[in-house]
Design a protein around this motif. Sequence first.
Motif, PDB file in Angstrom:
ATOM      1  N   THR A   1      -5.306   6.543   6.703  1.00 36.90           N
ATOM      2  CA  THR A   1      -4.099   6.267   6.291  1.00 36.90           C
ATOM      3  C   THR A   1      -3.191   5.747   7.442  1.00 36.90           C
ATOM      4  OG1 THR A   1      -3.593   8.613   7.066  1.00 36.90           O
ATOM      5  CG2 THR A   1      -4.309   8.380   4.538  1.00 36.90           C
TER       6      THR A   1
ATOM      7  N   LYS B   1      -3.632  -5.600   2.107  1.00 43.29           N
ATOM      8  CA  LYS B   1      -2.262  -6.169   1.408  1.00 43.29           C
ATOM      9  C   LYS B   1      -1.978  -7.592   1.956  1.00 43.29           C
ATOM     10  CE  LYS B   1      -1.757  -1.944   0.477  1.00 43.29           C
ATOM     11  NZ  LYS B   1      -3.173  -1.314   0.384  1.00 43.29           N
TER      12      LYS B   1
ATOM     13  N   GLU C   1      -0.356   5.193   4.530  1.00 40.81           N
ATOM     14  CA  GLU C   1       0.767   6.178   4.250  1.00 40.81           C
ATOM     15  C   GLU C   1       1.610   6.231   5.512  1.00 40.81           C
ATOM     16  OE1 GLU C   1      -1.113   9.666   3.202  1.00 40.81           O
ATOM     17  OE2 GLU C   1      -1.748   8.987   1.216  1.00 40.81           O
TER      18      GLU C   1
ATOM     19  N   ALA D   1      -7.570   1.462   3.296  1.00 40.38           N
ATOM     20  CA  ALA D   1      -7.404   0.959   2.243  1.00 40.38           C
ATOM     21  C   ALA D   1      -5.873   1.631   1.639  1.00 40.38           C
ATOM     22  CB  ALA D   1      -8.415   1.596   1.248  1.00 40.38           C
ATOM     23  N   LYS D   2      -5.704   2.864   1.935  1.00 35.80           N
ATOM     24  CA  LYS D   2      -4.273   3.370   1.474  1.00 35.80           C
ATOM     25  C   LYS D   2      -3.506   3.637   2.973  1.00 35.80           C
ATOM     26  CE  LYS D   2      -2.302   6.836  -1.181  1.00 35.80           C
ATOM     27  NZ  LYS D   2      -2.768   8.147  -2.281  1.00 35.80           N
TER      28      LYS D   2
ATOM     29  N   ASP E   1       2.386   2.869  -0.665  1.00 37.09           N
ATOM     30  CA  ASP E   1       1.874   4.072  -0.448  1.00 37.09           C
ATOM     31  C   ASP E   1       2.679   4.636   1.029  1.00 37.09           C
ATOM     32  OD1 ASP E   1       0.228   4.489  -2.415  1.00 37.09           O
ATOM     33  OD2 ASP E   1      -1.160   3.176  -1.525  1.00 37.09           O
TER      34      ASP E   1
END
Length: 322
Positions: free
Chosen positions: A85, A2, A53, A50-51, A149
């Motif tokens: 996450t 990001k 949450e 990568a994601k 996310d």
Amino acid sequence: MKKWLLVLLFTCANLCTNTWAAEHGVKELSPGRLLLKSGEMAVGLGPAPAKIERVLIIVHGRLRNAQTYLQSGEHAVELAGQNATTLVIAPQFLNETDVALHPVADTVLRWQGNEWMAGGESTAPFRLSSYEALDEIIARLGNRQQFPDVKQIVVAGHSGGAQVVQRYALLGHDQPALEAAGVRVRYVIANPSSYAYLDERRPVAFNHAGCPGFNRWKYGLTDLPAYAEGQTAAQLQEKYLKRDTVYLLGQQDIDPNHPALDKSCEAKAQGPYRLARGRFYFNYLKRLKPQGLHQQLIEVPGVGHDGDGMFTSPEGQKALFP
């Protein structure tokens, strides 16, 4: 990665956690820098999945050893199997002693002594409450363009860091944008020495004349910091009791002579040691809201005043990763 994370340059490093660090400054600065409105915040940062949450914001105590707490947070994430996450962030509230000891840019925020613990304002480069700094970090994480996310932000602290988290949960400004985005915020308060009470009642009898500051901030709601301006005691209470808060107490944190325990009359009015103070405070909150409290008390058997032991225990995992 990001865009926001690209401004954070960091390496893994252990920080000194001894008394020398508390009195003479931290051994090492956290290498990350996060740009806020009023300056740069020193931070430690874990690997970015990568994601993302969930974000765990872990707050250090008086020793300002953010990297130690970063590693503790990463350890907890790994044990919970949440590496894929969860991002861990450890803000570092530097003080003037730290900045005098280490070369640091004039743009980096710093506070006087321990004033950051109670929401005090930075001394340079501009005036910024430590709680405003947390507000900005949390608001940034709710930015859907940079963090599409994120579903939950957990603000956690142990000992002195737990004192910060408890007071911040009480005074922290609402963030309607987070609610609108469906991002939940949880506060995990592990083994603090004391709490901010919402009125003048205390569980232990004491001499009021000999303890005139028992209800002053940070033990009560008298003489609140500038950050709380415009909020009444009733408003603060209503907001605080609705917040998703977990009090995590070590069942062996029962030493009334622990060297890091607050032994002031203001703190002793809350109980003899940390476990008792936490139980008293939670029962006090239940009396304030008998129809149902949106908060939890979780006790950790076999653990005393040990931040890593608290957060990596099964009970700590339940609190951090609901």
